[in-house]
Design an enzyme around this catalytic site. Structure first.
Site, PDB file in Angstrom:
ATOM      1  N   CYS A 266       8.902  12.338 148.821  1.00 22.73           N
ATOM      2  CA  CYS A 266       9.610  11.680 147.611  1.00 22.73           C
ATOM      3  C   CYS A 266      10.475  10.640 148.159  1.00 22.73           C
ATOM      4  CB  CYS A 266       9.997  12.609 146.677  1.00 22.73           C
ATOM      5  SG  CYS A 266      11.525  13.637 147.259  1.00 22.73           S
ATOM      6  N   ARG A 271      12.681  16.217 145.158  1.00 24.90           N
ATOM      7  CA  ARG A 271      11.440  16.307 144.398  1.00 24.90           C
ATOM      8  C   ARG A 271      10.197  16.879 145.195  1.00 24.90           C
ATOM      9  NH1 ARG A 271      11.346  10.318 141.853  1.00 24.90           N
ATOM     10  NH2 ARG A 271      12.080  10.051 143.790  1.00 24.90           N
TER      11      ARG A 271
END
Length: 316
Positions: A266, A271
Site C-alpha cells: 500500500c 492497509r
C-alpha cells in the site's frame, strides 16, 4: 449411595460444573473454532475470561483514553510496534518488553482491535506473527467502529495485569517482503503476485496519497505487474470482514487464488496489513506484507514504475 443423594449430586454438577470449568479452562480452548476473528458478542461475553488479553491499536490520538473496551490495554503503533529511529518493526528486545508489559505469553489469547476498520490492529497482528504469535492472536471483527455502533460497554479506567516472562527470538522474515523482492517480481525474475490495495487513484498515479494524508513519495503510480484490489472491498458496511466465499471471488477476479505467493502493498504498510490478514489468516493463502510499500518504492532511484494517469514529477 442413596438414589436421592445421587440425584442431588448430579443436579449440583449440572449447575456448578460449567461455570467452574469455564473459569479454569484456557480461553484458547473455548474458542478453538472461532478462527482468526472474534465477534463483538463473543468478546463482550468473555471480557473477564482467564488467559485473555485485549489490546487496542488505533491511529487517532486520545481515542483510547476517551473510552475503550473494558480490560483493554493501549498500544501506540508508531512508537510501540516500530523502531522510532530506523524505519523498521520493533526489534526483539523492544517487542519482548511490550509483550511482557501486556501480560502476554505464547499461550495467551490476544484480541486486537482499533479504529479505521482495524488497519493498525492488523499491523499489530502482522508484527506479532513475525515473533511467532499467530494462532492465538485474533482480530475483533468490525473493530472499534462496530463495538461502538452496537453501544457495547466502554471504560476509561487503566487496566493492570501481571507482567509475563515472554522471550522473543529474532523476527522471522517469512511474512515480510523487501524492496529486492518486489523488484524481482517487477522485473519478472520471481514468480509471485503483487496485490496493491490502495485506492484506484493512487494505483493509477492520479494522486500519490489519499486526500488529507501527507505525500511521502516523489513518484506516483504502481509497481509493474501488480493488480489493484482496494482493501475496503474486503469489508462489509459495518466494518466486518466478508465471508470466505465472497473473499475468494473478490480476489479471484483479479487473478489471485492462492496458487502463487502474494505480496501485499500500500503506502506505508498498514492497509496492506489488513489485506495480508484477510488473505493469509482467513483464506490461508501464502502472503507476505511489503511494509516499505509505495513510500519506499516511489522514492527509490531507477526502479520501474507504471503511471496510467500520465503524471510526472513536478507537474501534470
Amino acid at each position: 449411595m442413596p438414589k436421592t443423594s445421587i440425584r442431588l449430586l448430579a443436579l449440583a454438577l449440572a449447575v456448578l460444573t460449567p461455570a467452574a470449568v469455564r473459569a479454569q479452562e484456557p480461553v484458547a480452548a473455548r474458542q478453538a473454532a472461532a478462527g482468526p476473528l472474534v465477534s463483538t458478542a463473543w468478546l463482550e461475553k468473555n471480557l473477564d475470561a482467564r488467559g485473555l488479553r485485549i489490546v487496542e491499536v488505533s491511529v487517532e490520538p486520545g481515542q483510547f483514553e476517551r473510552g475503550h473496551i473494558p480490560g483493554a490495554q493501549n498500544v501506540a503503533w508508531h512508537t510501540d510496534l516500530v523502531e522510532t529511529v530506523s524505519r523498521d518493526i520493533a526489534g526483539p528486545d523492544k517487542f519482548a518488553a511490550l509483550v511482557r508489559r501486556l501480560g502476554i505469553d505464547r499461550d495467551t489469547t490476544v484480541v486486537l482491535y482499533g479504529d479505521n476498520n482495524n488497519w493498525f490492529a492488523a499491523w499489530g497482528a502482522w508484527v506479532f506473527a513475525q515473533y511467532g504469535l499467530v494462532d492465538n492472536v485474533k482480530l475483533l471483527d468490525g473493530g472499534r467502529r462496530k463495538w461502538e455502533a452496537e453501544k457495547r460497554p466502554l471504560d476509561t479506567r487503566s487496566t493492570e495485569v501481571a507482567a509475563s516472562r515472554f522471550e522473543a527470538s529474532p523476527a522471522s522474515p517469512a511474512l515480510r517482503a523487501r524492496l529486492s523482492d518486489v523488484l524481482a517480481v517487477a522485473r519478472k525474475e520471481q514468480d509471485e503476485q503483487i496485490l496493491d490495495i490502495r485506492s484506484p487513484d493512487e494505483f493509477s498515479g492520479k494522486v500519490i496519497a489519499p486526500a488529507g494524508v501527507p505525500e511521502l513519495a516523489i513518484r506516483a503510480g504502481h509497481i509493474p505487474g501488480s493488480v489493484n484490489v482496494p482493501w475496503g472491498k474486503a469489508v462489509n458496511p459495518d466494518g466486518t470482514i466478508k465471508s470466505p466465499a465472497e473473499l475468494k471471488a473478490l480476489y479471484a477476479a483479479a487473478g489471485i487464488d492462492g496458487s502463487k505467493p502474494v505480496i501485499t502493498s500500500c503506502r506505508i504498510g498498514e492497509r496492506s496489513s489488513h489485506s495480508w490478514f484477510v488473505l493469509s489468516r482467513i483464506l490461508g493463502y501464502p502472503v507476505r506484507n511489503y511494509d516499505g510499500s509505495w513510500t519506499e518504492y516511489g522514492n527509490t532511484v531507477g526502479v520501474p514504475v507504471v503511471n496510467l494517469a500520465g503524471t510526472v514529477w513536478g507537474g501534470k
